[in-house]
Motif scaffolding. Structure first.
Motif, PDB file in Angstrom:
ATOM      1  N   ARG A  36      12.929   1.466  -6.487  1.00 41.19           N
ATOM      2  CA  ARG A  36      11.813   1.018  -5.650  1.00 41.19           C
ATOM      3  C   ARG A  36      11.961   1.733  -4.318  1.00 41.19           C
ATOM      4  O   ARG A  36      13.064   1.826  -3.780  1.00 41.19           O
ATOM      5  N   GLN A  47       5.602  -0.129  -0.047  1.00 40.68           N
ATOM      6  CA  GLN A  47       6.581  -0.215  -1.120  1.00 40.68           C
ATOM      7  C   GLN A  47       5.992   0.494  -2.326  1.00 40.68           C
ATOM      8  O   GLN A  47       4.811   0.309  -2.645  1.00 40.68           O
ATOM      9  N   GLU A  49       6.447   2.556  -6.400  1.00 43.47           N
ATOM     10  CA  GLU A  49       7.122   2.840  -7.663  1.00 43.47           C
ATOM     11  C   GLU A  49       6.596   4.169  -8.191  1.00 43.47           C
ATOM     12  O   GLU A  49       5.538   4.642  -7.771  1.00 43.47           O
ATOM     13  N   THR A  75      -2.338   4.459  -2.661  1.00 41.44           N
ATOM     14  CA  THR A  75      -1.999   3.196  -1.999  1.00 41.44           C
ATOM     15  C   THR A  75      -3.113   2.179  -2.216  1.00 41.44           C
ATOM     16  O   THR A  75      -4.238   2.532  -2.586  1.00 41.44           O
ATOM     17  N   PHE A  80       1.247  -1.679  -1.290  1.00 36.62           N
ATOM     18  CA  PHE A  80       1.956  -1.178  -2.470  1.00 36.62           C
ATOM     19  C   PHE A  80       1.387   0.174  -2.849  1.00 36.62           C
ATOM     20  O   PHE A  80       0.197   0.444  -2.644  1.00 36.62           O
TER      21      PHE A  80
END
Length: 354
Positions: A36, A47, A49, A75, A80
């Motif tokens: 992460r 944040q 992935e 985004t 996230f």
């Protein structure tokens, strides 16, 4: 924050345009927590992935993002993001993954300078300094040795340590500092340039996190008290993190490393031990092993006091690790090639039956 503040440049922008990444945003990875990632963009911090495609096509750890990387991502409004691409790196600091021969662990990417930090207490070790230099030289990264905890010893002892380092390690700046008295901080600050990225390397308890906090003027990393019995700090940095300082310099702190396995397939070893390499050219025999042969220039230099035996023995040990790593990589390539051929043949047989 502008991308230029994180050292985004025309080369990266050209890559983005040429590879049709115009519909994606750009950011720099500032921290990593078990696949992460925290990514800084012009919109703020996200944040993130990786996509399944990156995970599926990755051949090694080097195909995953790392702290310091520039990435193309999408985004959303919930802070996230999804990372779709990793932009080209101009440098990678890496070591052999602990307990996994043939695998590498990326410490940080896109680094201009490495602060190799070691305390001047009982754990001072020049062999370890040479190891850090080797992994930096493998990626053509300039190194600066920082000696911490100088408030624990007198000036005479500090000068002894400086002389020992200079005897074995040439042309590398050395800065003695104290995180308590701040002696030496002016010199460190003068080394940090706007827009340059610096990685802090060292074992646990040498004062990396305290140094980072002091340089930034903020409590960015947790630090614990020093043990009165061992003079060691506890391991408190658990992940890599990128920080932008007020003067525009960029610092990456890293967890303490107990092992510095060599993952050198370039000329890092030869650069670190260039004196030994030069001497080997004067050996009587071209296939000299530098162990027992008469006419060995290296053994002669040790005998005459021109070369430290400890440095030579450290060179042999690291060279052995490098050769083992390279042979393991080659073995893995052969196995991967054989496996790929087997899969290809299997698919051909399936299609014939259809």
């Amino acid at each position: 924050m502008k991308l230029e503040d994180l050292r985004y440049n025309d080369t990266l922008e050209k890559f983005r345009i040429e590879h049709d990444l115009n519909n994606l945003e750009i950011g720099r990875v500032t921290s990593e927590h078990r696949e992460r990632y925290t990514v800084q963009t012009i919109k703020g911090e996200f944040q993130a992935e990786i996509t399944g495609n990156i995970r599926f096509t990755a051949k090694s750890r080097e195909d995953f993002p790392a702290v310091g990387d520039w990435v193309a991502l999408t985004t959303n409004d919930f802070d996230f993001a999804i990372i779709h691409n990793i932009l080209p790196r101009f440098s990678i600091i890496k070591r052999q993954a602990v307990g996994q021969f043939g695998e590498v662990q990326i410490i940080a990417t896109n680094i201009n300078y490495a602060f190799i930090i070691q305390a001047v207490d009982n754990n001072f070790n020049i062999n370890r300094l040479e190891r850090y230099l080797t992994i930096c030289n493998s990626s053509n990264i300039n190194s600066i040795i920082v000696l911490t905890k100088t408030d624990l010893i007198d000036e005479h002892r500090i000068n002894e340590i400086l002389d020992r380092i200079k005897t074995r390690i040439k042309n590398t700046p050395i800065i003695p500092i104290s995180n308590i008295t701040k002696n030496g901080y002016e010199r460190i600050n003068s080394c940090i340039e706007q827009g340059k990225t610096y990685c802090m390397l060292g074992s646990s308890g040498v004062g990396k996190s305290t140094l980072l906090n002091n340089l930034s003027g903020k409590s960015l990393m947790r630090t614990d008290e020093i043990s009165q019995s061992t003079n060691k700090g506890k391991h408190v940095t658990s992940h890599r993190q990128l920080i932008v300082l007020e003067n525009g310099g960029i610092l990456i702190d890293t967890p303490g490393m107990r092992e510095i396995g060599i993952a050198d397939t370039e000329r890092g070893l030869e650069t670190t031990f260039d004196r030994i390499v030069q001497l080997s050219n004067n050996c009587k025999f071209k296939d000299c092993t530098h162990t027992i042969e008469k006419g060995c220039a290296i053994l002669e230099a040790i005998k005459n006091g021109e070369l430290e035996k400890d440095s030579y023995e450290n060179y042999l040990k690291i060279e052995s690790e490098k050769k083992h790593f390279e042979s393991t990589i080659e073995e893995k390539r052969k196995k991967d090639k054989a496996f790929g051929k087997m899969v290809k043949n299997y698919k051909k047989n399936i299609n014939r039956k259809k």
